[in-house]
Design an enzyme around this catalytic site. Structure first.
Site, PDB file in Angstrom:
ATOM      1  N   ASP A   1      -3.402  -2.805  -5.115  1.00  0.00           N
ATOM      2  CA  ASP A   1      -2.248  -3.877  -4.762  1.00  0.00           C
ATOM      3  C   ASP A   1      -1.149  -4.015  -6.136  1.00  0.00           C
ATOM      4  OD1 ASP A   1      -2.636  -4.226  -2.042  1.00  0.00           O
ATOM      5  OD2 ASP A   1      -3.762  -6.301  -2.532  1.00  0.00           O
TER       6      ASP A   1
ATOM      7  N   HIS B   1      -0.418 -10.863  -4.924  1.00  0.00           N
ATOM      8  CA  HIS B   1       0.877 -10.717  -4.893  1.00  0.00           C
ATOM      9  C   HIS B   1       1.809 -11.405  -5.413  1.00  0.00           C
ATOM     10  CE1 HIS B   1      -0.591  -7.582  -2.126  1.00  0.00           C
ATOM     11  NE2 HIS B   1      -1.060  -8.352  -1.473  1.00  0.00           N
TER      12      HIS B   1
ATOM     13  N   HIS C   1      -9.143  -2.190  -5.007  1.00  0.00           N
ATOM     14  CA  HIS C   1      -8.219  -2.779  -3.920  1.00  0.00           C
ATOM     15  C   HIS C   1      -7.095  -3.571  -4.811  1.00  0.00           C
ATOM     16  CE1 HIS C   1      -6.022  -2.674  -0.185  1.00  0.00           C
ATOM     17  NE2 HIS C   1      -5.811  -3.831  -0.693  1.00  0.00           N
TER      18      HIS C   1
ATOM     19  N   HIS D   1       0.828  -1.179  -0.019  1.00  0.00           N
ATOM     20  CA  HIS D   1       0.277  -0.150   0.006  1.00  0.00           C
ATOM     21  C   HIS D   1       0.960   1.262  -0.026  1.00  0.00           C
ATOM     22  CE1 HIS D   1      -3.593  -2.584   2.018  1.00  0.00           C
ATOM     23  NE2 HIS D   1      -3.167  -2.841   0.790  1.00  0.00           N
TER      24      HIS D   1
END
Length: 286
Positions: A241, A264, A237, A79
């Site tokens: 990321d 991720h 969101h 973030h």
């Protein structure tokens, strides 16, 4: 496109808790000279060596993106990295008190507010960019991510959940500072109540709360009293990321990044695949 490198005007500190361990955490952002890049350092560990914010330094991608290894690892950098990248900041030292970047409100908004409070300084050195020259794709099961040539910086992120509240959502947009501020920076990290309870039982996600997470209940409704900030907050969101994870390429990129059911690990694998193919990109100066 900013032609010259930037840093922040003066130091600023943000404090909160780590979302995984639940312990107090703080991040002190300090100006850095041109061509320094983004460096993280554990201020709570004596003589801790700085860790470059680069994909080669990723230690883990489970639940978050981590840099470094063993006792000096720094969790949940995404973030902050998203905010740094979106604001066009090239040089910064980040001193972390504890093993995690504070989760704050689960978005990038507080980091942007902190930078806004101290200002941004333009430096003498020219910026450099990674320009994508050909498509590079990685796959994992039914998930995939790819870079391809594009005249700009574009993200096309698609998610697909069985949960009917989320379902299939896609965010496709050129992403610059203005777009990030308005469309992505306030989108919250999210999770399912059943998963949060399981993680709590395992001693994880101890800092997660309705103050920093968007929670979906067992009845597929939003637990948070304020509801959704966007009807597609979930994919926004995930895009936030991705902006943070791709910033670990070390330089801003010119091209399009697309993903389907990514996260991720997939984001980092895509960056590694790109950088490992010298014919897929070139470094250019503004």
């Amino acid at each position: 496109m900013n032609a010259y490198q930037k840093t922040i005007g003066r130091a600023v500190t943000l404090s909160g808790v780590g979302i995984h361990g639940g312990a107090p955490a703080s991040a002190r952002l300090l100006p850095a000279d041109a061509d320094t890049g983004i460096l993280f350092q554990r201020s709570d560990i004596k003589d801790s060596a700085p860790v470059c914010a680069h994909v080669s330094q990723i230690g883990a991608t489970d639940l978050c993106t981590s840099l470094g290894a063993r006792e000096a690892r720094i969790d949940t950098v995404e973030h902050l990295m998203a905010a740094i990248s979106a604001l066009g900041i090239d040089n910064l030292v980040v001193e972390i008190e504890g093993p995690e970047v504070p989760i704050l409100d689960g978005t990038s908004a507080r980091f942007i507010e902190a930078v806004d409070s101290v200002g941004v300084v333009t430096q003498d050195a020219k910026r450099r960019f990674i320009r994508i020259l050909k498509t590079v794709r990685v796959e994992a099961g039914n998930s995939w991510g790819e870079f391809r040539p594009y005249d700009g910086t574009r993200f096309e992120v698609e998610i697909d959940f069985e949960c009917p509240l989320i379902g299939r959502q896609k965010f496709a947009h050129d992403v610059d500072e203005e777009t990030f501020r308005k469309e992505l920076s306030t989108a919250r990290t999210f999770g399912f109540m059943k998963d949060v309870e399981r993680l709590w039982a395992a001693g994880l996600a101890l800092g997660a709360s309705l103050d920093n997470s968007l929670v979906i209940g067992d009845d597929n409704s939003i637990v948070n009293a304020d509801g959704l900030r966007f009807k597609d907050e979930f994919v926004r969101h995930k895009t936030l990321d991705a902006v943070g994870d791709l910033a670990l390429a070390g330089l801003p990129f010119i091209g399009c990044f697309s993903s389907y059911r990514g996260g991720h690990r997939l984001n980092s694998e895509a960056v590694k695949a790109l950088l490992s193919d010298e014919t897929a990109f070139e470094i250019i100066e503004a």
